[in-house]
Motif scaffolding. Structure first.
Motif, short mmCIF file in Angstrom:
data_model
loop_
_atom_site.label_atom_id
_atom_site.label_comp_id
_atom_site.label_asym_id
_atom_site.label_seq_id
_atom_site.Cartn_x
_atom_site.Cartn_y
_atom_site.Cartn_z
N THR A 1 -10.03 -43.77 -16.11
CA THR A 1 -9.18 -42.99 -15.21
C THR A 1 -8.12 -42.30 -16.06
OG1 THR A 1 -9.55 -44.54 -13.40
CG2 THR A 1 -7.69 -43.05 -13.18
N GLY B 1 -5.51 -38.48 -13.20
CA GLY B 1 -5.80 -38.56 -11.77
C GLY B 1 -7.28 -38.48 -11.41
N THR B 2 -8.15 -38.48 -12.41
CA THR B 2 -9.59 -38.39 -12.18
C THR B 2 -10.27 -39.61 -12.82
OG1 THR B 2 -9.45 -35.98 -12.26
CG2 THR B 2 -11.63 -36.94 -12.50
N SER B 3 -11.29 -40.14 -12.14
CA SER B 3 -12.06 -41.28 -12.66
C SER B 3 -13.43 -40.82 -13.12
CB SER B 3 -12.20 -42.37 -11.60
OG SER B 3 -10.95 -42.95 -11.35
N TYR B 4 -13.90 -41.45 -14.17
CA TYR B 4 -15.19 -41.12 -14.76
C TYR B 4 -15.97 -42.41 -15.02
CZ TYR B 4 -12.39 -37.01 -15.96
OH TYR B 4 -11.55 -35.93 -15.91
N ALA C 1 -11.50 -35.23 -20.68
CA ALA C 1 -10.98 -35.75 -19.41
C ALA C 1 -9.78 -34.93 -18.95
CB ALA C 1 -10.58 -37.22 -19.57
N ALA C 2 -9.51 -34.96 -17.66
CA ALA C 2 -8.36 -34.25 -17.08
C ALA C 2 -7.08 -34.67 -17.80
CB ALA C 2 -8.26 -34.57 -15.60
#
Length: 102
Positions: A53, A56-59, A91-92
């Protein structure tokens, strides 16, 4: 006889308690990175994937071949770890460089 049945039932339940779901993970680890950036990663107990994470985004990243350390990657997002250090690209909010667990 009743005591024996209760004991058998407790033993059966105890055996079930040790079964882990396929996607069971260790507790998330927080990485602090250069520039004050942070992300978390939880690693599958089987070692085959990481849940990251960041921004604010999960992968969900599968484990991929690495020459040294551990590497997880999918669709342009890559997490590389070695010891307590990490690098997260794609990633973000990234890139996340010079990261360490605390």
């Amino acid at each position: 006889m009743r005591a024996a049945l209760v004991l058998v039932g407790l033993l059966a339940l105890g055996g079930c308690a040790s079964v882990m779901p396929e996607d069971a993970t260790d507790a998330p680890m927080t990485y602090a990175c250069a520039g004050g950036k942070r992300f978390t990663a939880a690693y599958a107990l089987k070692g085959d994937k990481a849940r990251v994470t960041a921004g604010g985004t999960s992968y969900s990243l599968p484990h991929v071949r690495s020459g040294s350390g551990a590497r997880y990657a999918r669709a342009g997002v890559e997490l590389f770890t070695k010891g307590d250090g990490a690098l997260l690209n794609g990633a973000a909010g990234g890139p996340y460089r010079d990261c360490r667990t605390g």
